[in-house]
Write an enzyme that holds these catalytic residues in place. Structure first.
Site, PDB file in Angstrom:
ATOM      1  N   THR A  24      -7.824 -12.218  -2.138  1.00 10.64           N
ATOM      2  CA  THR A  24      -8.697 -12.729  -0.973  1.00 10.64           C
ATOM      3  C   THR A  24      -7.579 -12.409   0.285  1.00 10.64           C
ATOM      4  OG1 THR A  24      -7.296 -14.278  -1.865  1.00 10.64           O
ATOM      5  CG2 THR A  24      -9.509 -14.151  -2.232  1.00 10.64           C
ATOM      6  N   TRP A  25      -6.785 -11.587   0.223  1.00 13.83           N
ATOM      7  CA  TRP A  25      -5.935 -11.222   1.481  1.00 13.83           C
ATOM      8  C   TRP A  25      -6.965 -10.073   2.352  1.00 13.83           C
ATOM      9  CZ3 TRP A  25      -1.715  -6.857   1.120  1.00 13.83           C
ATOM     10  CH2 TRP A  25      -1.171  -6.976   2.589  1.00 13.83           C
ATOM     11  N   TYR A  56      -2.446 -15.812   3.612  1.00 15.04           N
ATOM     12  CA  TYR A  56      -4.469 -15.392   3.890  1.00 15.04           C
ATOM     13  C   TYR A  56      -5.092 -16.126   5.623  1.00 15.04           C
ATOM     14  CZ  TYR A  56      -2.762 -12.627  -0.510  1.00 15.04           C
ATOM     15  OH  TYR A  56      -1.918 -11.961  -1.263  1.00 15.04           O
ATOM     16  N   TYR A 192      -1.020  -6.587  -8.819  1.00 18.90           N
ATOM     17  CA  TYR A 192      -1.649  -6.720  -7.222  1.00 18.90           C
ATOM     18  C   TYR A 192      -2.133  -4.996  -6.296  1.00 18.90           C
ATOM     19  CZ  TYR A 192       2.481  -6.502  -4.025  1.00 18.90           C
ATOM     20  OH  TYR A 192       3.162  -6.077  -3.464  1.00 18.90           O
TER      21      TYR A 192
HETATM   22  P1  NAP Z   1      -7.414  -3.599  -3.067  1.00 19.80           P
HETATM   23  O1  NAP Z   1      -8.081  -4.090  -4.338  1.00 19.80           O
HETATM   24  O2  NAP Z   1      -5.970  -2.533  -3.784  1.00 19.80           O
HETATM   25  O3  NAP Z   1      -8.158  -2.949  -2.475  1.00 19.80           O
HETATM   26  C1  NAP Z   1      -8.921  -3.227  -1.807  1.00 19.80           C
HETATM   27  C2  NAP Z   1      -9.632  -2.360  -0.927  1.00 19.80           C
HETATM   28  O4  NAP Z   1     -10.359  -1.809  -2.033  1.00 19.80           O
HETATM   29  C3  NAP Z   1     -10.972  -2.657   0.173  1.00 19.80           C
HETATM   30  O5  NAP Z   1     -11.150  -1.559   1.469  1.00 19.80           O
HETATM   31  C4  NAP Z   1     -11.904  -3.143  -0.328  1.00 19.80           C
HETATM   32  O6  NAP Z   1     -12.925  -2.623   0.219  1.00 19.80           O
HETATM   33  C5  NAP Z   1     -11.834  -1.606  -1.683  1.00 19.80           C
HETATM   34  N1  NAP Z   1     -12.916  -1.955  -2.158  1.00 19.80           N
HETATM   35  C6  NAP Z   1     -12.648  -3.108  -3.127  1.00 19.80           C
HETATM   36  N2  NAP Z   1     -13.616  -3.257  -4.172  1.00 19.80           N
HETATM   37  C7  NAP Z   1     -14.426  -1.771  -3.771  1.00 19.80           C
HETATM   38  C8  NAP Z   1     -15.567  -0.914  -4.545  1.00 19.80           C
HETATM   39  N3  NAP Z   1     -15.850  -1.447  -5.845  1.00 19.80           N
HETATM   40  N4  NAP Z   1     -16.075   0.159  -3.894  1.00 19.80           N
HETATM   41  C9  NAP Z   1     -15.103   0.881  -3.099  1.00 19.80           C
HETATM   42  N5  NAP Z   1     -14.319   0.098  -2.587  1.00 19.80           N
HETATM   43  C10 NAP Z   1     -13.904  -1.011  -3.161  1.00 19.80           C
HETATM   44  O7  NAP Z   1      -6.321  -4.344  -2.372  1.00 19.80           O
HETATM   45  P2  NAP Z   1      -5.270  -5.275  -1.634  1.00 19.80           P
HETATM   46  O8  NAP Z   1      -5.816  -6.726  -1.288  1.00 19.80           O
HETATM   47  O9  NAP Z   1      -4.260  -5.066  -0.981  1.00 19.80           O
HETATM   48  O10 NAP Z   1      -5.056  -6.283  -3.291  1.00 19.80           O
HETATM   49  C11 NAP Z   1      -5.891  -7.436  -3.817  1.00 19.80           C
HETATM   50  C12 NAP Z   1      -5.462  -8.395  -4.036  1.00 19.80           C
HETATM   51  O11 NAP Z   1      -3.813  -8.940  -4.470  1.00 19.80           O
HETATM   52  C13 NAP Z   1      -5.210  -9.286  -2.778  1.00 19.80           C
HETATM   53  O12 NAP Z   1      -7.229  -8.787  -1.867  1.00 19.80           O
HETATM   54  C14 NAP Z   1      -4.433 -10.420  -2.980  1.00 19.80           C
HETATM   55  O13 NAP Z   1      -5.391 -11.025  -3.671  1.00 19.80           O
HETATM   56  C15 NAP Z   1      -3.168 -10.050  -4.077  1.00 19.80           C
HETATM   57  N6  NAP Z   1      -2.327  -8.754  -3.190  1.00 19.80           N
HETATM   58  C16 NAP Z   1      -0.487  -9.655  -3.443  1.00 19.80           C
HETATM   59  C17 NAP Z   1       0.004  -9.327  -2.415  1.00 19.80           C
HETATM   60  C18 NAP Z   1       1.043  -9.850  -3.054  1.00 19.80           C
HETATM   61  O14 NAP Z   1       2.834  -9.645  -1.896  1.00 19.80           O
HETATM   62  N7  NAP Z   1       1.733 -11.158  -3.675  1.00 19.80           N
HETATM   63  C19 NAP Z   1       0.245  -8.426  -2.024  1.00 19.80           C
HETATM   64  C20 NAP Z   1      -1.538  -7.124  -1.840  1.00 19.80           C
HETATM   65  C21 NAP Z   1      -2.781  -8.183  -2.392  1.00 19.80           C
HETATM   66  P3  NAP Z   1     -13.928  -3.594   0.598  1.00 19.80           P
HETATM   67  O15 NAP Z   1     -13.528  -4.885   1.576  1.00 19.80           O
HETATM   68  O16 NAP Z   1     -15.410  -3.327   2.034  1.00 19.80           O
HETATM   69  O17 NAP Z   1     -14.643  -4.027  -0.405  1.00 19.80           O
END
Ligand code: NAP
Length: 283
Positions: A24-25, A56, A192
């Site tokens: 959800t970031w 977030y 993540y």
């Molecule tokens: P991610 O999930 O690797 O990538 C998100 C990106 O992918 C967004 O631009 C999204 O676009 C796109 N996307 C997702 N599904 C898609 C699909 N089916 N087709 C095309 N594009 C798609 O990146 P993230 O948000 O960094 O990581 C996921 C989660 O991990 C975070 O939201 C957070 O909850 C967690 N996180 C934790 C930490 C930590 O330090 N613990 C750090 C980073 C992240 P749209 O938004 O347009 O769908």
């Protein structure tokens, strides 16, 4: 492709979690109604693990709206910032998150990364929250194997439910020591940024073509193949973030895709693991 979301053990909990969950970031940055609809579509399709954090912005409020009336379906995770992770600060931060999420409990509560407070303080606060019924379990994020070893000495066996770490096709550092450590100690690894945050291989690149070739064999998509590769070990689950119902649906279908040994070997060579870096990469 089959459509049933695979479920996995989570730490030592009795309850299982969906192998693909929902990040959800930045989910609070665009159209909120669309974000709520995306999370709800994800829930409908079995992505019942939702990951959020006090860091977030308003994402916890978006999640609160999405899970309204459906709390029991959800495996809800939030995180305390290291700057709040004192004995008292952790408890207060958790209570603030519960209020924003409009719920009375978290299924797991994480220390977002290691900060200035002694682990003893944060662990004592987590255990207090467990006793109060405000969290069912706790874990950490961005801990390398040495940090985990220290944490185990503080917390004792069977207490650390998960370690949430950076893991995608182009960033496989955790495979060296973090994943083996977690597997040896019954700690779930939550991947993540499984799509590299904003670094997913383009279709025209050699890596993109390698993904597409495997996707074609399964009538799947490259992102579904990426999720299946990352979660090929039973100890690993992943939490992609999607802002639209369409993206959520595509990601959910990755939760039922299984790759053959040959396909895993092909991806292993297209996306080499590389040497172990000096420190654990994080976003
Ligand atoms: P991610 O999930 O690797 O990538 C998100 C990106 O992918 C967004 O631009 C999204 O676009 C796109 N996307 C997702 N599904 C898609 C699909 N089916 N087709 C095309 N594009 C798609 O990146 P993230 O948000 O960094 O990581 C996921 C989660 O991990 C975070 O939201 C957070 O909850 C967690 N996180 C934790 C930490 C930590 O330090 N613990 C750090 C980073 C992240 P749209 O938004 O347009 O769908």
């Amino acid at each position: 492709m089959q459509s049933k979301m695979a479920m996995r053990a989570f730490g030592g909990l009795d309850r299982k979690v969906s192998v693909i969950g929902q990040g959800t970031w930045y989910l609070d940055q665009g159209d909120r109604a669309k974000a709520v609809a995306a999370l709800r579509r994800g829930l409908d399709l079995g992505m019942t693990h939702i990951d959020t954090a006090e860091m977030y912005g308003d994402a916890e409020l978006v999640v609160g709206d999405a899970i309204a009336g459906r709390r029991d379906e959800v495996f809800l995770v939030s995180k305390v910032l290291p700057s709040n992770a004192s004995r008292r600060g952790t408890v207060t931060a958790c209570e603030r998150s519960l209020k924003r999420l409009n719920t009375d409990r978290l299924d797991c509560y994480l220390l977002h990364w290691r900060g200035q407070y002694p682990l003893e303080e944060t662990v004592a606060a987590f255990e207090h929250l467990v006793t109060q019924g405000k969290i069912a379990s706790w874990g950490v994020s961005n801990f390398d194997a040495d940090d985990l070893h220290e944490l185990l000495a503080v917390a004792g066996k069977g207490r650390i439910a998960c370690n949430q770490v950076l893991y995608h096709l182009r960033e496989r550092a955790i495979e060296h020591r973090v994943v083996p450590w977690c597997e040896a100690h019954g700690v779930t690894v939550t991947a993540y940024s499984p799509f590299g945050h904003d670094d997913f291989p383009s279709p025209s690149s050699a890596q993109g073509r390698a993904l597409q070739a495997i996707a074609d064999q399964h009538r799947a998509t490259p992102r579904q193949v990426a999720l299946a590769f990352l979660t090929r070990r039973p100890s690993v689950i992943a939490i992609p973030k999607a802002s639209s119902a369409e993206h959520a649906a595509e990601n959910a279908a990755g939760g039922s895709l299984r790759l053959s040994e040959a396909e895993i070997a092909a991806l292993d060579s297209a996306f080499p693991r590389g040497r172990e870096p000096a420190s654990l990469p994080m976003l």
